[in-house]
Design a protein around this motif. Sequence first.
Motif, mmCIF file in Angstrom:
data_model
loop_
_atom_site.group_PDB
_atom_site.id
_atom_site.type_symbol
_atom_site.label_atom_id
_atom_site.label_comp_id
_atom_site.label_asym_id
_atom_site.label_seq_id
_atom_site.Cartn_x
_atom_site.Cartn_y
_atom_site.Cartn_z
ATOM 1 N N HIS A 149 66.152 -15.852 13.118
ATOM 2 C CA HIS A 149 65.303 -14.734 12.680
ATOM 3 C C HIS A 149 66.006 -13.396 12.896
ATOM 4 N N LYS A 153 66.369 -11.312 9.213
ATOM 5 C CA LYS A 153 64.930 -11.032 9.276
ATOM 6 C C LYS A 153 64.255 -11.045 7.909
ATOM 7 N N ARG A 157 60.708 -14.649 8.025
ATOM 8 C CA ARG A 157 59.666 -13.666 8.336
ATOM 9 C C ARG A 157 58.256 -14.246 8.294
ATOM 10 N N GLU A 247 62.346 -7.306 21.984
ATOM 11 C CA GLU A 247 61.607 -6.320 21.179
ATOM 12 C C GLU A 247 61.926 -6.421 19.697
ATOM 13 N N GLU A 248 63.081 -7.000 19.361
ATOM 14 C CA GLU A 248 63.489 -7.090 17.953
ATOM 15 C C GLU A 248 62.813 -8.241 17.215
ATOM 16 N N VAL A 249 62.152 -9.142 17.942
ATOM 17 C CA VAL A 249 61.474 -10.274 17.314
ATOM 18 C C VAL A 249 60.219 -9.758 16.613
ATOM 19 N N GLU A 250 60.128 -9.975 15.298
ATOM 20 C CA GLU A 250 59.059 -9.356 14.524
ATOM 21 C C GLU A 250 58.235 -10.335 13.699
ATOM 22 N N ALA A 276 57.760 -8.888 22.498
ATOM 23 C CA ALA A 276 58.051 -9.106 21.076
ATOM 24 C C ALA A 276 57.348 -8.069 20.211
ATOM 25 N N GLY A 277 58.054 -7.618 19.174
ATOM 26 C CA GLY A 277 57.478 -6.649 18.252
ATOM 27 C C GLY A 277 56.557 -7.262 17.218
ATOM 28 N N SER A 278 56.333 -8.553 17.274
ATOM 29 C CA SER A 278 55.472 -9.245 16.309
ATOM 30 C C SER A 278 54.046 -8.707 16.388
ATOM 31 N N ARG A 279 53.457 -8.424 15.235
ATOM 32 C CA ARG A 279 52.061 -7.992 15.221
ATOM 33 C C ARG A 279 51.122 -9.178 15.419
ATOM 34 N N LYS A 281 51.025 -12.623 17.324
ATOM 35 C CA LYS A 281 51.705 -13.491 18.285
ATOM 36 C C LYS A 281 50.684 -14.147 19.205
#
Length: 325
Positions: A149, A153, A157, A247-250, A276-279, A281
């Motif tokens: 990922h 990205k 996604r 933090e880059e995991v989205e 994680a930056g995922s909205r 999760k």
Amino acid sequence: MVHPIAEADERSPFGKLTPDEFYARHGVTHSTSSFVNPRGLRIFTQRWTPLPPTPILGAVAVVHGFTGESSWMVQLTAIHLAAAGFAVAALDHQGHGFSEGLQGHIPDINPVLDDCDAAFDAFRAEYPPPLPCFLYGESLGGAIALLLHLRRKDLWRDGAVLNGAMCGVSPRFKPPWPLEHLLAAAAAVIPTWRVAYTRGNIPERSFKVEWKRKLALASPRRTTAPPRAATALELLRVCRELQGRFEEVELPLLAVHGGDDTVCDPACVEELFRRAGSRDKTLRVYPGMWHQIVGEPEENARCAGAGAATATATATADAQEQQPQ
């Protein structure tokens, strides 16, 4: 749906059935292939798809863990997903399963990522958008899924399911302090030396139910030997890299983990969830469960599997809604 592990025995993932009988019983088709990578190694791949009239809801790329393979216990999860309506693809990493290479040797994770790209790009081309495509990774496979990922990205996604992900090695699995700090020297001098790096082997610490532990060890292609020095060093490096990039995991994320996992540290997955930056999760840590959820008693495995299946179905619907019309 009951996970196919319920039909296995300590000798075969298919129990008393032949592989073809097992696939037919679950309403899936199966195929295998291979390709030669730029390093001259032949890499084994395989796929499972639901039989008509079951519609294909999406695609899933399955990534197995260290010392594992796509043709033994992970295959049962692939069959489970295919029976639920997903096209599924997997490969054996170099030195694992039916793929070529020195057994269990991964001194650099990047060529493994390249092999995954090659196998999964061809797979995704057969199931393009608007069908969603998910990553499913177990243990080291969870770390590889995250790295895939982070590498692409725009491609990965739709979502990922991480089962016992290797975001950090459990302190209860590492060796005493002096050995860990001598690892770099050993890797530099004798990279393929099987250093006594871990406390116990992975199957012993992964599968709580004894017959499932025996099944894991029954694979003729699995080793219980300690990891090679350069491989152990690289696995620790992968954990550090991921921890620096949480933090880059989205992408949408579902992480399931055993609370008593002594192979991959649950605390590190909890940190991934927080950072994680995922909205979208979800984290589910199951108290008392070990590294491999399918290795738990039936009632525990059924509970965890049902939760993962529900979350995957929800993610599929969400991904389809987000596709441009």
